[in-house]
Design a protein around this motif. Structure first.
Motif, mmCIF file in Angstrom:
data_model
loop_
_atom_site.group_PDB
_atom_site.id
_atom_site.type_symbol
_atom_site.label_atom_id
_atom_site.label_comp_id
_atom_site.label_asym_id
_atom_site.label_seq_id
_atom_site.Cartn_x
_atom_site.Cartn_y
_atom_site.Cartn_z
ATOM 1 N N VAL A 9 0.836 -1.183 0.000
ATOM 2 C CA VAL A 9 0.000 0.000 0.000
ATOM 3 C C VAL A 9 0.874 1.236 0.000
ATOM 4 N N VAL A 10 0.578 2.161 -0.900
ATOM 5 C CA VAL A 10 1.327 3.400 -1.003
ATOM 6 C C VAL A 10 0.360 4.528 -0.679
ATOM 7 N N ALA A 11 0.378 5.008 0.522
ATOM 8 C CA ALA A 11 -0.581 6.018 0.949
ATOM 9 C C ALA A 11 -0.093 7.399 0.566
ATOM 10 N N GLY A 12 -1.008 8.209 0.036
ATOM 11 C CA GLY A 12 -0.718 9.605 -0.244
ATOM 12 C C GLY A 12 0.189 9.841 -1.431
ATOM 13 N N VAL A 13 0.420 8.845 -2.275
ATOM 14 C CA VAL A 13 1.305 9.032 -3.412
ATOM 15 C C VAL A 13 0.502 9.586 -4.585
ATOM 16 N N VAL A 14 0.998 10.623 -5.210
ATOM 17 C CA VAL A 14 0.382 11.163 -6.415
ATOM 18 C C VAL A 14 1.196 10.669 -7.593
ATOM 19 N N THR A 15 0.599 9.879 -8.458
ATOM 20 C CA THR A 15 1.332 9.336 -9.590
ATOM 21 C C THR A 15 1.505 10.397 -10.656
ATOM 22 N N ALA A 16 2.466 10.161 -11.531
ATOM 23 C CA ALA A 16 2.765 11.134 -12.583
ATOM 24 C C ALA A 16 1.777 11.065 -13.724
ATOM 25 N N GLY A 17 0.930 10.071 -13.742
ATOM 26 C CA GLY A 17 -0.023 9.950 -14.836
ATOM 27 C C GLY A 17 -1.049 8.904 -14.501
ATOM 28 N N THR A 109 -8.376 14.988 -25.125
ATOM 29 C CA THR A 109 -8.833 14.260 -23.940
ATOM 30 C C THR A 109 -7.643 14.170 -23.002
ATOM 31 N N VAL A 110 -7.826 14.592 -21.767
ATOM 32 C CA VAL A 110 -6.705 14.606 -20.831
ATOM 33 C C VAL A 110 -7.083 13.878 -19.552
ATOM 34 N N ALA A 111 -6.219 12.988 -19.102
ATOM 35 C CA ALA A 111 -6.431 12.303 -17.833
ATOM 36 C C ALA A 111 -6.217 13.280 -16.688
ATOM 37 N N SER A 261 -4.225 7.012 -21.051
ATOM 38 C CA SER A 261 -2.869 6.469 -21.009
ATOM 39 C C SER A 261 -1.868 7.610 -21.009
ATOM 40 N N TYR A 262 -0.653 7.272 -20.642
ATOM 41 C CA TYR A 262 0.427 8.251 -20.674
ATOM 42 C C TYR A 262 0.657 8.658 -22.126
ATOM 43 N N PRO A 263 0.736 9.949 -22.441
ATOM 44 C CA PRO A 263 0.927 10.355 -23.843
ATOM 45 C C PRO A 263 2.197 9.736 -24.430
ATOM 46 N N VAL A 264 2.046 9.083 -25.580
ATOM 47 C CA VAL A 264 3.165 8.371 -26.205
ATOM 48 C C VAL A 264 3.214 8.703 -27.690
ATOM 49 N N ARG A 265 4.388 9.001 -28.190
ATOM 50 C CA ARG A 265 4.580 9.183 -29.630
ATOM 51 C C ARG A 265 4.518 7.814 -30.296
ATOM 52 N N ALA A 266 3.467 7.594 -31.086
ATOM 53 C CA ALA A 266 3.278 6.300 -31.731
ATOM 54 C C ALA A 266 4.054 6.201 -33.033
ATOM 55 N N ALA A 267 4.181 7.334 -33.741
ATOM 56 C CA ALA A 267 4.877 7.281 -35.027
ATOM 57 C C ALA A 267 5.246 8.679 -35.495
ATOM 58 N N ASP A 358 0.584 11.027 -31.809
ATOM 59 C CA ASP A 358 0.689 10.781 -30.367
ATOM 60 C C ASP A 358 -0.597 10.154 -29.864
ATOM 61 N N VAL A 359 -0.479 9.135 -29.016
ATOM 62 C CA VAL A 359 -1.645 8.475 -28.424
ATOM 63 C C VAL A 359 -1.815 8.952 -26.985
ATOM 64 N N VAL A 360 -3.029 9.356 -26.623
ATOM 65 C CA VAL A 360 -3.301 9.809 -25.253
ATOM 66 C C VAL A 360 -4.334 8.938 -24.548
ATOM 67 N N GLY A 361 -4.842 7.919 -25.223
ATOM 68 C CA GLY A 361 -5.816 7.019 -24.599
ATOM 69 C C GLY A 361 -6.404 6.096 -25.639
ATOM 70 N N TYR A 362 -7.259 5.194 -25.198
ATOM 71 C CA TYR A 362 -7.868 4.241 -26.128
ATOM 72 C C TYR A 362 -9.198 3.752 -25.564
ATOM 73 N N PHE A 363 -9.961 3.075 -26.417
ATOM 74 C CA PHE A 363 -11.251 2.510 -26.033
ATOM 75 C C PHE A 363 -11.192 0.990 -26.143
ATOM 76 N N LEU A 364 -11.886 0.330 -25.205
ATOM 77 C CA LEU A 364 -11.985 -1.127 -25.180
ATOM 78 C C LEU A 364 -13.444 -1.542 -25.137
ATOM 79 N N ASP A 365 -13.744 -2.630 -25.810
ATOM 80 C CA ASP A 365 -15.048 -3.245 -25.631
ATOM 81 C C ASP A 365 -15.232 -3.541 -24.147
ATOM 82 N N GLY A 366 -16.370 -3.141 -23.586
ATOM 83 C CA GLY A 366 -16.573 -3.259 -22.145
ATOM 84 C C GLY A 366 -16.521 -4.661 -21.596
ATOM 85 N N ASN A 367 -16.586 -5.676 -22.466
ATOM 86 C CA ASN A 367 -16.584 -7.061 -21.987
ATOM 87 C C ASN A 367 -15.380 -7.857 -22.477
#
Length: 631
Positions: A9-17, A109-111, A261-267, A358-367
């Motif tokens: 358990v990591v209490a009080g940690v703010v992640t970078a993304g 879209t921004v996390a 997702s973390y912004p990533v240069r895809a191509a 650049d990719v900033v997120g994605y969608f998944l079929d809910g199931n």
């Protein structure tokens, strides 16, 4: 970090993304809720990030995981770009580029990190306004997303009087849709101004697209529907506009949920007038079962002026992704369907140019599951020695799972192994990996008193013969294991082999499942367990484990380790060793999906290919081990 041991358990940690994936198996997570368009923030942005609170305001709850917003730039003092990213993020994805003094807008879209984002420009300063259109998070009334082939819904002249655009029930959008995604442009307007696309009847003073006289420009807009329609209006004069609907949100379970997702240069692609395919799924932090990717696409270095089109592979759009002048750098956001092998395509209308994706997120079929695996072990038991697995301590969206057979050490059983294995077998599948797999701890502690290190006293169970179990003689390629000297104990290769043999034999016969031969078994080689300083002895112990597994009918064996641990413990595995060429499960430690995907190209252990990678990521108030299938 040892597999299965990352739930501290990591209490009080703010992640970078936003490193915790949404649980696609839970239909309320990652859904979209449109809000009345509103100005969420306005101020001066500089090259130093300004933290902005977006959650808890304008209809966006403090628990929102991401928001859809338009950033409008005014009076920039220098050429550059505007970036909006999760608060605390080290990444600065470019939403839109601008020239000195050029007003412009861009949607993204921004996390959010604890309801916050950060805003900056790359150089100088500028007035920046953020207008929100909706949020993603956990909501029983939220909507899932369905991508569509681009279909034109607007082709005409806009004025200062709102134009109503019916969308629900046409262009593939159902009557119960709550919001749509539009790609829109303004073509060579007679005056400079602003276009606003809002729910029908809504006159909010937000900006959907900022344009300059005589210049064609495009933007992507997510907008809620009112009475099944939206409205479009310009701030002054008239302007010709095109708009394609490229997807919709609806309150049902048949669509897809969003994962930031973390912004990533895809191509970075040299583009021409011939469409070039770019594979997105399976790279850049996007799993292979993603239905769509949220992309910031940018064009630059154009040999002549023209337009860039980035679409799902095999699709076409009447609206350009963006229009550019010769040499200009400018971008736009889009949600690209990922059909045709998870690919998108990019081309320009004339000459050549460079496209940046650049990719900033994605969608998944809910199931469909997350597309990633999870490994669990005794840390997910209710308590020490408890036979009860606490499923809430592990993600529900597993596509496959690897279960630890051992407890804290290799000579102990995982107390809730049976429950965890049953849970693993319920994985959604869809990857090249078996739905349920096993891993066991490898070690070589040596004979009692044979080590100079007082913290490594050796094993009281150190073998003294080639028999195991009692009365069964094992074929030992290293020769005969004999009792060690009590006065000058020495660990030998034959006895190291036997130690590994009886550990793995017990894993199968005492700790593992009854149908052991039907699973892939991974041998966990880490320096936090007991090993000899002599690498040849350690290799003998590993080979003994392999021999015992194969003796019990196991045909699929692999090695888990890190790029530093394995050579430190095992050295170079020679040709002819049964460990040579076994598939590798490579751990990268704390990381992200895109980093785990990139690690698939690493060198495997003992000459084997990397079949799977592992990364430690946030889950709840702690961490969990996620896994990526490399094929």
């Amino acid at each position: 970090m040892s597999i299965g041991l990352a739930l501290a358990v990591v209490a009080g940690v703010v992640t970078a993304g936003p490193v915790q994936s949404a649980s696609a198996a839970a239909p309320t997570t990652g859904r979209f809720t449109p809000v009345a368009p509103a100005r969420a923030w306005s101020g001066t942005a500089t090259s130093k990030a300004t933290t902005v609170t977006l959650g808890g305001r304008n209809g966006i709850p403090s628990t929102a995981t991401a928001v859809v917003l338009t950033a409008t730039v005014g009076s920039p003092t220098a050429a550059g770009y505007v970036s909006v990213a999760p608060a605390g993020s080290a990444s600065s994805p470019a939403i839109q580029n601008f020239a000195k003094g050029q007003p412009i807008s861009g949607t993204t879209t921004v996390a959010l990190t604890s309801g916050k984002a950060q805003v900056k420009v790359s150089a100088g300063s500028a007035t920046v306004s953020l207008d929100v259109a909706g949020w993603y998070g956990t909501s029983s009334t939220g909507s899932t997303y369905t991508p569509l082939a681009p279909t034109n819904v607007l082709d005409g002249t806009l004025s200062t009087t709102p134009t109503r655009i019916p969308i629900a029930g046409v262009a593939g959008v159902p009557e119960n849709a709550t919001a749509v995604v539009l790609q829109a442009d303004v073509s060579r307007p007679a005056t400079s101004g602003r276009m606003r696309i809002t729910p029908a009847g809504n006159t909010a003073g937000v900006v959907s697209l900022m344009y300059s006289k005589g210049t064609t420009i495009a933007n992507t807009v997510t907008v809620g529907l009112s009475g099944g329609a939206v409205q479009a209006v310009v701030s002054t004069g008239t302007a010709r506009s095109l708009a394609d609907v490229v997807g919709y949100y609806a309150p049902d379970d048949s669509g897809s949920v969003f994962v930031p997702s973390y912004p990533v240069r895809a191509a970075t692609v040299a583009t021409t007038t011939t469409a070039k395919n770019i594979t997105v799924a399976g790279t850049a932090g996007v799993p292979r079962n993603a239905t769509a990717a949220v992309i910031n696409a940018k064009v630059g270095k154009g040999s002549v002026g023209g337009s860039l089109r980035v679409v799902g592979a095999g699709l076409a759009s009447s609206v350009p992704t963006q229009v550019y002048a010769k040499g200009q750098t400018i971008g736009n956001a889009l949600i690209a369907p990922l059909s045709s092998g998870g690919r998108i395509s990019a081309k320009v209308s004339a000459g050549t140019a460079t496209a940046y994706v650049d990719v900033v997120g994605y969608f998944l079929d809910g199931n469909s599951g997350s597309g990633t695996g999870v490994d669990v072990s005794h840390p997910q038991c209710a308590a020490k020695d408890s036979p009860n697995f606490v499923s809430s301590l592990a993600p529900a969206d597993r596509s496959f799972a690897i279960v630890g057979v051992n407890g804290v050490l290799g000579d102990r059983a995982n107390p809730c192994f049976a429950q965890e294995l049953a849970w693993a077998q319920g994985a959604s599948g869809g990857t090249a990996q078996d739905a349920a797999q096993l891993y066991v701890i490898a070690a070589n502690p040596g004979a009692p008193g044979s080590n100079s290190d007082p913290e490594e006293p050796g094993s009281s169970a150190w073998p003294t013969s080639n028999e195991y179990p009692a009365g069964t003689v094992v074929n030992n390629p290293y020769g005969k294991c004999v009792p060690y000297s009590k006065t000058k104990p020495v660990s030998t290769s034959p006895c190291s082999f036997m130690y590994g043999y009886f550990r793995a034999y017990d894993d199968v016969e005492k700790f593992g499942p009854s149908s052991s031969a039907s699973y892939r078994w991974w041998l966990d080689v880490e320096n936090e367990f007991s090993w000899q300083p002599n690498q040849a002895l350690n290799r003998a112990a590993l080979e003994g484990m392999i021999a015992a597994l194969q003796n019990r009918g196991v045909t699929k064996v692999g090695i888990y380790s890190t790029p530093s641990n394995f050579p430190e413990i095992m050295g170079t595995v020679p040709s002819g060793s049964p460990a040579r060429g076994l598939p590798s499960w490579l751990a990268i430690g704390t990381g992200r999906l895109d980093q785990a995907q990139a690690a698939c190209s690493s060198a495997g252990f003992a000459g084997g290919n990397v079949a799977m990678t592992q990364y430690v990521t946030a889950f709840g108030s702690g961490e969990i081990d996620r896994d990526w299938s490399c094929s």
